[in-house]
Design an enzyme around this catalytic site. Structure first.
Site, PDB file in Angstrom:
ATOM      1  N   ASP A  15       0.840  -1.194   0.000  1.00  9.58           N
ATOM      2  CA  ASP A  15       0.000   0.000   0.000  1.00  9.58           C
ATOM      3  C   ASP A  15       0.877   1.247   0.000  1.00  9.58           C
ATOM      4  OD1 ASP A  15      -2.562   1.181   0.047  1.00  9.58           O
ATOM      5  OD2 ASP A  15      -2.388   1.567   2.187  1.00  9.58           O
ATOM      6  N   HIS A  21      -7.371  -0.494 -10.012  1.00  4.98           N
ATOM      7  CA  HIS A  21      -7.268   0.507  -8.948  1.00  4.98           C
ATOM      8  C   HIS A  21      -6.208   1.556  -9.278  1.00  4.98           C
ATOM      9  CE1 HIS A  21      -7.503   2.240  -4.984  1.00  4.98           C
ATOM     10  NE2 HIS A  21      -6.234   1.988  -4.753  1.00  4.98           N
TER      11      HIS A  21
END
Length: 307
Positions: free
Chosen positions: A147, A220
């Site tokens: 992330d 994404h």
């Protein structure tokens, strides 16, 4: 007046984080003002007590309570959390008027500061939600993907995250957008590796982004990689971290920016999609339970509340 930014905005990722959202008790605003004015000293004292813990913190307010603390002026971008929806998703503002975002390398030190700040507010705050987060493996989400790979580095972090001369009264403040996502990991783990990687537009284990031509318009990384009219990448500084119990697992998404407009555009791109209606397929595996927009004022503004 010297403007300094709160310590929780810029530092690199930590191993522990705590997000606490509150509502303000309306007949105890005076106590809250005193606590906000003292907060920088409280944070600094505990930071000095535990110098190896990399302790840092941010305290912010939302649009609803700002006028109770400063009825003369407010940050130019302070506004409610945006409302976006599609056929299956509806994201809107949820409860939470103030926030503590505390980070460190030690859970006990994170708690020490959270408790000291909460006590200082002297029953002027009612807890809405308290979420403890942790570093998972090498800064991965519980989906298994790294992330925050697109985060700015070095001096660029301040340029992205901090208000500048465009809003001089609030220079060195920052806009914090906060969302609690609950993952459907059972559904996610039923996807094969290639399907998971296609959802992100990035390889899982090597953490290598797909070439643009190979990305699905629903990926994404495609939906959140936006550019301005001059072709410059729009950036935010992410401090998202996983949370988990045996019954609920997810991500506290947290981003700092000099303007909330960048986050708003990214969220719109994910949920409403582009002109062809391409939405973010990662949202098929996670649900946003909260949405909050806060302003993290400069320390000079906090100190001014003692006047």
């Amino acid at each position: 007046m010297t403007h300094a930014f709160q310590t929780g905005i810029i530092p690199e990722a930590s191993s522990d984080a705590l997000f606490v959202t509150f509502n303000l008790v309306r007949d105890r605003v005076a106590q809250a003002k005193q606590a906000l004015a003292a907060s920088t000293d409280i944070i600094q004292a505990i930071e000095q007590q535990f110098p190896d813990a990399s302790l840092c913190a941010s305290i912010g307010l939302n649009h609803a309570v700002w006028p109770l603390f400063d009825d003369a002026k407010q940050p130019s971008g302070l506004a409610p959390f945006p409302h976006f929806k599609n056929q299956s998703i509806d994201v809107n503002e949820t409860a939470g008027e103030l926030v503590f975002h505390i980070r460190s390398m030690r859970r006990d030190v994170t708690f020490q500061l959270a408790n000291a700040l909460y006590q200082a507010f002297d029953q002027s705050l009612e807890i809405v939600e308290e979420v403890s987060c942790f570093k998972y493996l090498d800064n991965r989400d519980l989906t298994g993907f790294v992330d925050g790979t697109e985060n700015p580095e070095g001096e660029q972090r301040q340029q992205v995250a901090l208000v500048g001369k465009e809003d001089p009264d609030f220079e060195h403040g920052s806009y914090l957008n906060l969302m609690r996502f609950v993952h459907d990991l059972e559904k996610w783990e039923h996807q094969d590796l290639k399907s998971q990687e296609d959802v992100y537009g990035r390889t899982k284990y090597a953490n290598e982004e797909y070439p643009s031509a190979q990305k699905s318009p629903h990926a994404h990384t495609k939906r959140t990689s936006l550019k301005d009219a001059n072709g410059q990448s729009l950036e935010i500084l992410r401090h998202s971290m996983p949370f988990a119990s045996l019954t609920e697992k997810g991500l506290m998404f947290a981003s700092y920016s000099k303007t909330p407009s960048v986050f708003n555009l990214m969220l719109e791109s994910m949920i409403k999609g582009d002109e062809e209606g391409h939405t973010d397929h990662l949202m098929k595996f996670t649900t946003a339970h909260t949405g909050n927009a806060f302003f993290i004022p400069p320390t000079s503004w906090l100190a001014s509340l003692a006047d």
